[in-house]
Design an enzyme around this catalytic site. Structure first.
Site, PDB file in Angstrom:
ATOM      1  N   SER A 111       1.081  -1.070   0.090  1.00  0.00           N
ATOM      2  CA  SER A 111      -0.056   0.083   0.197  1.00  0.00           C
ATOM      3  C   SER A 111       0.685   1.281   0.236  1.00  0.00           C
ATOM      4  O   SER A 111       2.122   1.304   0.464  1.00  0.00           O
ATOM      5  CB  SER A 111      -0.914   0.134   1.301  1.00  0.00           C
ATOM      6  OG  SER A 111      -2.162   0.852   0.992  1.00  0.00           O
ATOM      7  N   PRO A 112       0.366   2.315  -0.580  1.00  0.00           N
ATOM      8  CA  PRO A 112       1.017   3.699  -0.693  1.00  0.00           C
ATOM      9  C   PRO A 112       1.364   4.156   1.006  1.00  0.00           C
ATOM     10  O   PRO A 112       0.329   3.951   1.879  1.00  0.00           O
ATOM     11  CB  PRO A 112       0.122   4.559  -1.570  1.00  0.00           C
ATOM     12  CG  PRO A 112      -0.751   3.783  -2.294  1.00  0.00           C
ATOM     13  CD  PRO A 112      -0.826   2.461  -1.354  1.00  0.00           C
ATOM     14  N   GLN A 154       1.283   6.693  -7.286  1.00  0.00           N
ATOM     15  CA  GLN A 154       0.079   7.484  -6.791  1.00  0.00           C
ATOM     16  C   GLN A 154       0.082   8.976  -6.773  1.00  0.00           C
ATOM     17  O   GLN A 154       1.115   9.577  -6.029  1.00  0.00           O
ATOM     18  CB  GLN A 154      -0.394   7.061  -5.242  1.00  0.00           C
ATOM     19  CG  GLN A 154      -1.593   7.585  -4.620  1.00  0.00           C
ATOM     20  CD  GLN A 154      -1.621   7.403  -3.344  1.00  0.00           C
ATOM     21  OE1 GLN A 154      -1.198   7.964  -2.511  1.00  0.00           O
ATOM     22  NE2 GLN A 154      -2.774   6.306  -2.911  1.00  0.00           N
ATOM     23  N   TYR A 196      -7.198  15.069   1.051  1.00  0.00           N
ATOM     24  CA  TYR A 196      -6.364  15.682   0.358  1.00  0.00           C
ATOM     25  C   TYR A 196      -7.214  16.685  -0.869  1.00  0.00           C
ATOM     26  O   TYR A 196      -8.375  16.389  -0.711  1.00  0.00           O
ATOM     27  CB  TYR A 196      -5.225  14.840  -0.246  1.00  0.00           C
ATOM     28  CG  TYR A 196      -4.449  14.369   0.906  1.00  0.00           C
ATOM     29  CD1 TYR A 196      -3.842  15.103   1.730  1.00  0.00           C
ATOM     30  CD2 TYR A 196      -4.212  12.853   0.887  1.00  0.00           C
ATOM     31  CE1 TYR A 196      -3.018  14.424   2.746  1.00  0.00           C
ATOM     32  CE2 TYR A 196      -3.487  12.494   1.885  1.00  0.00           C
ATOM     33  CZ  TYR A 196      -2.785  13.435   2.605  1.00  0.00           C
ATOM     34  OH  TYR A 196      -2.041  13.049   3.806  1.00  0.00           O
ATOM     35  N   ARG A 215      -7.983   6.006  -5.577  1.00  0.00           N
ATOM     36  CA  ARG A 215      -8.206   5.729  -4.267  1.00  0.00           C
ATOM     37  C   ARG A 215      -9.210   6.705  -3.603  1.00  0.00           C
ATOM     38  O   ARG A 215      -9.031   7.871  -3.783  1.00  0.00           O
ATOM     39  CB  ARG A 215      -6.875   5.825  -3.321  1.00  0.00           C
ATOM     40  CG  ARG A 215      -7.170   5.788  -1.902  1.00  0.00           C
ATOM     41  CD  ARG A 215      -5.953   5.609  -1.078  1.00  0.00           C
ATOM     42  NE  ARG A 215      -5.515   4.248  -0.914  1.00  0.00           N
ATOM     43  CZ  ARG A 215      -4.720   3.611   0.030  1.00  0.00           C
ATOM     44  NH1 ARG A 215      -4.379   4.446   0.928  1.00  0.00           N
ATOM     45  NH2 ARG A 215      -4.454   2.323  -0.109  1.00  0.00           N
ATOM     46  N   ARG A 263       1.388  -1.384   6.917  1.00  0.00           N
ATOM     47  CA  ARG A 263       2.300  -1.635   8.242  1.00  0.00           C
ATOM     48  C   ARG A 263       2.968  -3.062   8.411  1.00  0.00           C
ATOM     49  O   ARG A 263       3.996  -3.226   8.591  1.00  0.00           O
ATOM     50  CB  ARG A 263       1.437  -1.338   9.413  1.00  0.00           C
ATOM     51  CG  ARG A 263       1.062  -0.057   9.547  1.00  0.00           C
ATOM     52  CD  ARG A 263       0.468   0.635  10.818  1.00  0.00           C
ATOM     53  NE  ARG A 263       0.029   1.895  10.926  1.00  0.00           N
ATOM     54  CZ  ARG A 263      -0.386   2.519  11.599  1.00  0.00           C
ATOM     55  NH1 ARG A 263      -0.421   2.008  12.768  1.00  0.00           N
ATOM     56  NH2 ARG A 263      -1.002   3.822  11.536  1.00  0.00           N
TER      57      ARG A 263
END
Length: 800
Positions: free
Chosen positions: A440-441, A519, A600, A648, A742
């Protein structure tokens, strides 16, 4: 309903039994505590004569015969509003240790079976090895009545409990059910939150035994209805009929009396019932309500069972939770030196266990609420999806219970023999991923002037060597002003693009078979802040740059207030995205993801909480989508046609008035119509006062819903930490790809290690030649059992 395989408790779910066992062992040592009203309640009042209240009375009296214990029950002794009760192996183990007399009585009346039958579109699918035990609720009450009387507990039926019990007794246990008057009387202290859900259900019975736990789906002209049935006696079964409220009304059940409802249900499910009638017992249609309390005790008053918490019947937990509450409460009262300490310990012991159960129950409840979404799944995948709906029963766990059934589901899914679902390939446009694992980013905040350096090469290169099908960069910013922090990477200069090309070349040359994606995003109102470890979301102490956003709303009270974007600025930002996309293509990225999540810039347009514009880019969902879609179209126009694009999104804002799960389906559908190849489904981080419901795989239901409502492939994220979870989600059809953050920080070779632990050596997880000697390292431990999950806490992105 679902049950565990083993009678041996482990982890949180076994703590109640271990605590209770410790108390009984200590109570038998002939070293009693001083019996005073302060630290050992002698006068105990219990309101509510259900299983939890009665069992608590029996336990406390058995531990100290000197106690004066009275149970108040407003109904008659044989009044009960259900039929069968299912108990788990853990609960039975606790009962056996705590009171062998009750356990022996239960054993004589239990009906036991192993199979679950799922009947869908006339086809029955059977899964075995589940281990159920049930008996009649009335019989359970009789056993507990007898035990209480034998021990000297006073049972007062048809009697309302006096209001002054806390004044006249040392301890008051409120076990008075979901409609607890005690809880409501002290609502300002307990602060209950009660949530009503979307389905109506009714408890009925049939005068014959099912030979399994049976789920039957009926697709009627009014909508989908379901039957949950199980035996509870040699000649009787519980039957629960459930359907969404709008289906219930469309079918006319709101206009029928009890007898007419029962007759109608018997006709709808005549085949499952073998043409036999159903019977009721003051049965009414009701809506399930989830009860949560901020506190469980107040002075010498404590809540137990449904008064404190509820969990949906589809995981069979009501009586189980109440009995385990009683075990834990009795143990804590015996172990602690004072009543306040005991009640605090009881709540500390039970709350995490209950919270875990409620999360599982909520997942199961919502699965049945959205049952219509899954009806067109392949038959055995539908059955697997149902069995694993709560996320407590997993792929590997089900393989232990019923290997033949699981292999059949895998074969129907397309898994070659010996290939776990996570190692099957997946195609997006012209890109075929060798497995379903995505790194994942994750924002690293380690670039200099937006240029990725050696850290990024090692970070992304290591994870590419680790075997994932797709490795994603962090959010790469499209302008200097669009950075989150001074350490964010970018693609707004040629120097940055050359640095990224160095990284993509390494991945393609040294980790063949692994794809790398970029991304692209713009920070919007969440920019110009310190690096995460220096003060997440805190403005820079110096060197701040001006922020822009859909509306002039700061992210936090102390955050910088952004300027509302003008039309001309919107055009400039759109061109920044396209210029960055051109550089990304030249840098050799295999996939491009547009970041429209986490508050964002583009996400800020989508949420009604952050977009207050009154022009063509604000207001209705369609208008809020306009600018993100314009950016998507512009990027898609310059991005190579054979390379996929994903988006996303935050599928919920976790805040009142924000983006809802229904809104997210519309957002996903719009991007799909414009050519998105997949939707990367995250949640939240849009507003600072969000209230996320953290838990294992907590975001995956949003991906599941989008996938089945729109048909577009999805990437699921959100506290997915084990290969067993990945296999379960993929095989159930809840997602197409799983993005883990993680776990890849903890172990860059997570995917290769997942392959080794499952004994898989195929093309879906190829070890780099220099590492192959490590792949032959002798494996230790059981590979046929799920590995302990790494506790990674909340948050799924590893960044912001």
């Amino acid at each position: 309903m679902e049950r565990t395989v083993s009678a041996v408790p482990s982890g949180a779910r076994g703590r109640a039994e271990h605590a209770a066992t410790a108390a009984w062992a200590r109570s038998a040592t002939h070293h009693p505590r001083p019996h005073t009203g302060e630290n050992h309640p002698l006068r105990v009042a219990i309101t509510g004569g259900g299983p939890g209240g009665l069992y608590a009375a029996a336990l406390l009296k058995r531990l100290d015969p000197a106690r004066e214990i009275t149970v108040w029950e407003r109904n008659a002794p044989d009044d009960t509003f259900g039929f069968g009760v299912v108990l788990s192996d853990e609960t039975l183990g606790g009962i056996e240790h705590a009171d062998p007399a009750v356990y022996e009585a239960l054993q004589r009346d239990f009906v036991r079976w192993d199979d679950i039958d799922i009947v869908h579109r006339g086809v029955r699918h059977t899964s075995g090895g589940h281990g159920f035990a049930a008996l009649g609720r009335r019989r359970l009450l009789e056993i507990l009545h007898t035990r209480c009387r034998d021990l000297g507990v006073r049972l007062r039926f048809r009697t309302e409990a006096p209001d002054d019990l806390p004044r006249t007794h040392d301890l008051v246990i409120a076990a008075d059910g979901i409609h607890s008057t005690t809880r409501e009387r002290y609502a300002d202290v307990f602060r209950p939150r009660i949530t009503a859900h979307r389905c109506r259900y009714i408890w009925l019975a049939a005068d014959f035994p099912f030979d399994s736990f049976r789920f039957e789906i009926a697709e009627t002209e009014h909508g989908v209805m379901q039957l949950h049935g199980y035996p509870y006696a040699p000649d009787a079964s519980t039957v629960i009929i459930e359907m969404r409220d709008e289906v219930w009304r469309a079918a006319g059940f709101d206009e029928l009396d009890e007898a007419e409802s029962v007759e109608r249900c018997a006709k709808i499910f005549a085949e499952a019932l073998r043409g036999r009638p159903l019977r009721s017992n003051n049965s009414t249609w009701t809506t399930f309500r989830t009860v949560v309390n901020d506190r469980w005790s107040h002075g010498n008053l404590v809540l137990l069972g449904d008064a404190a918490h509820t969990a949906h019947f589809s995981i069979g937990s009501g009586t189980k939770l109440a009995v385990e509450d009683a075990l834990a409460l009795a143990a804590c009262l015996e172990e602690r030196d004072s009543l306040p300490e005991a009640l605090a310990a009881y709540e500390a012991e039970r709350r995490p266990v209950v919270a875990s159960t409620q999360r599982a129950a909520r997942a199961s409840l919502e699965w049945f609420e959205n049952l219509a979404l899954y009806l067109d799944q392949p038959p055995r995948q539908f059955a697997f999806n149902l069995l694993t709906r709560s996320r407590r029963v997993t792929h590997d766990n089900l393989r232990l219970r019923d290997a033949r059934f699981t292999r059949t589901v895998e074969r129907e899914f397309g898994c070659p023999p010996g290939t776990p679902p996570m190692f099957t390939p997946f195609r997006l446009r012209g890109l075929t991923l060798r497995n379903r694992v995505v790194v994942s980013p994750m924002d690293m905040y380690s670039a200099a002037d937006g240029v990725p350096g050696d850290f990024h090469l090692v970070h992304l290169g290591a994870r590419a060597l680790g075997g994932a099908g797709l490795v994603m960069t962090e959010m790469v910013c499209v302008s200097e002003e669009g950075r989150i922090t001074p350490g964010c990477a970018g693609l707004y200069t040629g120097r940055q693009a050359e640095a990224w090309k160095r990284i993509t070349n390494f991945v393609h040359e040294q980790a063949p078979g692994t794809a790398i994606g970029v991304q692209l995003g713009h920070s919007g109102r969440k920019g110009s802040t310190k690096r995460m470890w220096e003060g997440m979301d805190e403005p820079l102490e110096e060197g701040n740059w001006p922020l822009v956003a859909p509306s002039a709303l700061p992210y936090k009270p102390f955050s910088q207030t952004p300027r509302e974007l003008s039309r001309a600025q919107l055009t400039d930002i759109r061109e920044q995205f396209t210029a960055s996309a051109v550089r990304a293509a030249r840098a050799g990225f295999d996939l491009l993801e547009l970041h429209c999540a986490h508050g964002y810039l583009l996400s800020g347009f989508l949420s009604p909480l952050t977009n207050r514009r009154t022009d063509a880019y604000g207001g209705s969902p369609e208008k809020r989508l306009r600018f993100p879609l314009e950016v998507f179209d512009a990027v898609r126009n310059v991005w190579p046609g054979e390379r996929p694009m994903t988006v996303r999104i935050s599928a919920t804002d976790w805040a009142e008035g924000g983006t809802s799960a229904e809104d997210a389906v519309g957002i996903a559908r719009a991007f799909a119509a414009h050519g998105a190849d997949a939707i990367d489904v995250s949640t939240g981080q849009v507003v600072a006062d969000e209230q996320p419901e953290f838990g294992r795989s907590y975001q995956t239901p949003f991906a599941d819903r989008i996938r089945h409502a729109t048909g577009i492939p999805v990437i699921a994220v959100g506290a997915i930490s084990s290969w067993d979870d990945v296999n379960s989600l993929i095989l159930a059809g809840r997602t197409d790809l799983c993005a883990l953050a993680r776990p890849h920080l903890y172990d860059p070779h997570w995917t290769l290690h997942a392959a080794a632990e499952q004994g898989y050596t195929g093309r879906g997880a190829t070890w780099p030649a220099p590492y192959r000697a490590g792949s032959r390292r002798p494996r230790t431990g059981r590979l046929d059992a799920p590995k302990p999950r790494l506790d990674l806490g909340g948050g799924a992105t590893g960044g912001r």
